[in-house]
Motif scaffolding. Structure first.
Motif, PDB file in Angstrom:
ATOM      1  N   LYS A  35     -28.120  -5.485 -17.124  1.00 20.40           N
ATOM      2  CA  LYS A  35     -29.554  -5.688 -17.405  1.00 20.40           C
ATOM      3  C   LYS A  35     -30.208  -6.506 -16.283  1.00 20.40           C
ATOM      4  O   LYS A  35     -31.271  -6.151 -15.772  1.00 20.40           O
ATOM      5  CB  LYS A  35     -29.706  -6.392 -18.754  1.00 20.40           C
ATOM      6  CG  LYS A  35     -31.136  -6.643 -19.180  1.00 20.40           C
ATOM      7  CD  LYS A  35     -31.173  -7.274 -20.572  1.00 20.40           C
ATOM      8  CE  LYS A  35     -32.590  -7.592 -20.954  1.00 20.40           C
ATOM      9  NZ  LYS A  35     -32.875  -9.004 -21.009  1.00 20.40           N
ATOM     10  N   GLU A  36     -29.540  -7.603 -15.893  1.00 29.87           N
ATOM     11  CA  GLU A  36     -30.084  -8.458 -14.836  1.00 29.87           C
ATOM     12  C   GLU A  36     -30.163  -7.720 -13.503  1.00 29.87           C
ATOM     13  O   GLU A  36     -31.134  -7.859 -12.757  1.00 29.87           O
ATOM     14  CB  GLU A  36     -29.240  -9.726 -14.684  1.00 29.87           C
ATOM     15  CG  GLU A  36     -29.399 -10.688 -15.845  1.00 29.87           C
ATOM     16  CD  GLU A  36     -28.371 -11.819 -15.849  1.00 29.87           C
ATOM     17  OE1 GLU A  36     -27.590 -11.946 -14.877  1.00 29.87           O
ATOM     18  OE2 GLU A  36     -28.348 -12.578 -16.835  1.00 29.87           O
ATOM     19  N   ALA A  37     -29.148  -6.905 -13.217  1.00 28.22           N
ATOM     20  CA  ALA A  37     -29.133  -6.149 -11.962  1.00 28.22           C
ATOM     21  C   ALA A  37     -30.246  -5.102 -11.952  1.00 28.22           C
ATOM     22  O   ALA A  37     -30.881  -4.868 -10.919  1.00 28.22           O
ATOM     23  CB  ALA A  37     -27.771  -5.501 -11.763  1.00 28.22           C
ATOM     24  N   ARG A  38     -30.479  -4.475 -13.108  1.00 28.40           N
ATOM     25  CA  ARG A  38     -31.558  -3.465 -13.210  1.00 28.40           C
ATOM     26  C   ARG A  38     -32.917  -4.099 -12.936  1.00 28.40           C
ATOM     27  O   ARG A  38     -33.784  -3.473 -12.336  1.00 28.40           O
ATOM     28  CB  ARG A  38     -31.575  -2.870 -14.622  1.00 28.40           C
ATOM     29  CG  ARG A  38     -30.707  -1.675 -14.775  1.00 28.40           C
ATOM     30  CD  ARG A  38     -31.128  -0.889 -16.019  1.00 28.40           C
ATOM     31  NE  ARG A  38     -30.161   0.146 -16.261  1.00 28.40           N
ATOM     32  CZ  ARG A  38     -29.424   0.246 -17.351  1.00 28.40           C
ATOM     33  NH1 ARG A  38     -29.576  -0.620 -18.329  1.00 28.40           N
ATOM     34  NH2 ARG A  38     -28.571   1.220 -17.487  1.00 28.40           N
ATOM     35  N   GLU A  39     -33.083  -5.317 -13.400  1.00 21.34           N
ATOM     36  CA  GLU A  39     -34.363  -6.003 -13.243  1.00 21.34           C
ATOM     37  C   GLU A  39     -34.675  -6.328 -11.784  1.00 21.34           C
ATOM     38  O   GLU A  39     -35.811  -6.616 -11.443  1.00 21.34           O
ATOM     39  CB  GLU A  39     -34.392  -7.274 -14.101  1.00 21.34           C
ATOM     40  CG  GLU A  39     -34.444  -6.972 -15.594  1.00 21.34           C
ATOM     41  CD  GLU A  39     -34.199  -8.190 -16.476  1.00 21.34           C
ATOM     42  OE1 GLU A  39     -33.920  -9.287 -15.942  1.00 21.34           O
ATOM     43  OE2 GLU A  39     -34.273  -8.034 -17.706  1.00 21.34           O
ATOM     44  N   GLN A  40     -33.647  -6.256 -10.933  1.00 21.56           N
ATOM     45  CA  GLN A  40     -33.852  -6.542  -9.510  1.00 21.56           C
ATOM     46  C   GLN A  40     -34.494  -5.363  -8.778  1.00 21.56           C
ATOM     47  O   GLN A  40     -34.795  -5.458  -7.602  1.00 21.56           O
ATOM     48  CB  GLN A  40     -32.521  -6.895  -8.839  1.00 21.56           C
ATOM     49  CG  GLN A  40     -31.948  -8.202  -9.327  1.00 21.56           C
ATOM     50  CD  GLN A  40     -30.563  -8.461  -8.763  1.00 21.56           C
ATOM     51  OE1 GLN A  40     -30.106  -7.783  -7.862  1.00 21.56           O
ATOM     52  NE2 GLN A  40     -29.890  -9.463  -9.320  1.00 21.56           N
ATOM     53  N   GLY A  41     -34.640  -4.241  -9.473  1.00 20.00           N
ATOM     54  CA  GLY A  41     -35.326  -3.105  -8.853  1.00 20.00           C
ATOM     55  C   GLY A  41     -34.399  -2.014  -8.374  1.00 20.00           C
ATOM     56  O   GLY A  41     -33.532  -1.576  -9.108  1.00 20.00           O
ATOM     57  N   ASP A  42     -34.543  -1.591  -7.125  1.00 16.52           N
ATOM     58  CA  ASP A  42     -33.852  -0.436  -6.544  1.00 16.52           C
ATOM     59  C   ASP A  42     -32.340  -0.466  -6.797  1.00 16.52           C
ATOM     60  O   ASP A  42     -31.623  -1.305  -6.272  1.00 16.52           O
ATOM     61  CB  ASP A  42     -34.132  -0.407  -5.033  1.00 16.52           C
ATOM     62  CG  ASP A  42     -33.534   0.820  -4.357  1.00 16.52           C
ATOM     63  OD1 ASP A  42     -33.097   1.748  -5.075  1.00 16.52           O
ATOM     64  OD2 ASP A  42     -33.502   0.851  -3.122  1.00 16.52           O
ATOM     65  N   LEU A  43     -31.851   0.490  -7.609  1.00 12.07           N
ATOM     66  CA  LEU A  43     -30.431   0.521  -7.970  1.00 12.07           C
ATOM     67  C   LEU A  43     -29.569   1.160  -6.887  1.00 12.07           C
ATOM     68  O   LEU A  43     -28.360   0.969  -6.863  1.00 12.07           O
ATOM     69  CB  LEU A  43     -30.237   1.273  -9.296  1.00 12.07           C
ATOM     70  CG  LEU A  43     -30.895   0.637 -10.524  1.00 12.07           C
ATOM     71  CD1 LEU A  43     -30.623   1.483 -11.758  1.00 12.07           C
ATOM     72  CD2 LEU A  43     -30.409  -0.777 -10.749  1.00 12.07           C
ATOM     73  N   SER A  44     -30.170   1.920  -5.988  1.00 11.59           N
ATOM     74  CA  SER A  44     -29.379   2.641  -4.978  1.00 11.59           C
ATOM     75  C   SER A  44     -28.685   1.691  -3.992  1.00 11.59           C
ATOM     76  O   SER A  44     -27.650   2.045  -3.435  1.00 11.59           O
ATOM     77  CB  SER A  44     -30.248   3.644  -4.221  1.00 11.59           C
ATOM     78  OG  SER A  44     -31.251   2.963  -3.501  1.00 11.59           O
ATOM     79  N   GLU A  45     -29.226   0.513  -3.785  1.00  7.99           N
ATOM     80  CA  GLU A  45     -28.613  -0.448  -2.852  1.00  7.99           C
ATOM     81  C   GLU A  45     -28.319  -1.770  -3.556  1.00  7.99           C
ATOM     82  O   GLU A  45     -28.357  -2.830  -2.945  1.00  7.99           O
ATOM     83  CB  GLU A  45     -29.539  -0.678  -1.663  1.00  7.99           C
ATOM     84  CG  GLU A  45     -29.714   0.542  -0.793  1.00  7.99           C
ATOM     85  CD  GLU A  45     -30.640   0.290   0.376  1.00  7.99           C
ATOM     86  OE1 GLU A  45     -30.859  -0.882   0.712  1.00  7.99           O
ATOM     87  OE2 GLU A  45     -31.131   1.270   0.936  1.00  7.99           O
ATOM     88  N   ASN A  46     -27.996  -1.681  -4.828  1.00 10.13           N
ATOM     89  CA  ASN A  46     -27.799  -2.887  -5.624  1.00 10.13           C
ATOM     90  C   ASN A  46     -26.309  -3.087  -5.902  1.00 10.13           C
ATOM     91  O   ASN A  46     -25.739  -2.467  -6.791  1.00 10.13           O
ATOM     92  CB  ASN A  46     -28.603  -2.750  -6.925  1.00 10.13           C
ATOM     93  CG  ASN A  46     -28.628  -4.029  -7.729  1.00 10.13           C
ATOM     94  OD1 ASN A  46     -27.666  -4.775  -7.720  1.00 10.13           O
ATOM     95  ND2 ASN A  46     -29.724  -4.256  -8.427  1.00 10.13           N
TER      96      ASN A  46
END
Length: 161
Positions: A35-46
């Motif tokens: 959830k926290e990682a998703r909130e950081q935005g762009d998932l392609s480089e996360n």
């Protein structure tokens, strides 16, 4: 048909506790990370998102593995273990004839085996050779390190202190 997983009560309890920890604690932790990682935005480089998804996959795989083991579990009732002969659920003392060294092992099913903790499987070469033996018997086992000989010194229930 799946192979029976022979467990001592201690091994069963440990797996049940691990399963509970994975389902109750670890699942929540990893879903929070996702959830926290998703909130950081762009998932392609996360990288955090990818790591959390990998962790989630590992947790779910381990849950599935434990559930499969428990589904096919056969628990050895250690109070009923016959101490005349070696069987699963026994704690044994053997003498390494070559090094004149006493060794102590607990004979367990393959699921619980951990030689570093003194737990050898009934399916290992040494474990298989010991099953059914009595105090005073000498066994010879062919291993990767050559032929080893052991003398059975003592057999007791593994839950006896």
């Amino acid at each position: 048909m799946d192979k029976k997983n022979i467990l001592t009560y201690e091994g069963l309890k440990k797996l049940e506790d691990e399963l509970d920890e994975l389902k109750v604690v670890k699942r929540k932790e990893v879903s929070q990370k996702i959830k926290e990682a998703r909130e950081q935005g762009d998932l392609s480089e996360n990288a955090e998102y990818d790591a959390a998804k990998d962790e989630q996959r590992d947790i779910e795989a381990r849950i599935e593995e434990i559930e499969k083991i428990l589904k096919n579990a056969e628990v050895v009732v250690e109070e009923e273990v016959d101490t005349d002969t070696i069987s699963i659920g026994c704690k044994i003392k053997i003498l390494d004839c070559e090094f004149d060294e006493e060794l102590e092992y607990k004979i367990v099913g393959s699921t619980e085996a951990n030689s570093l903790k003194g737990k050898i499987s009934n399916e290992s070469p040494v474990g298989r050779a010991l099953i059914g033996k009595k105090v005073g018997d000498i066994i010879t086992v062919e291993t990767e390190m050559g032929e080893l000989s052991y003398k059975v010194l003592e057999i007791q229930r593994s839950n006896a202190e």
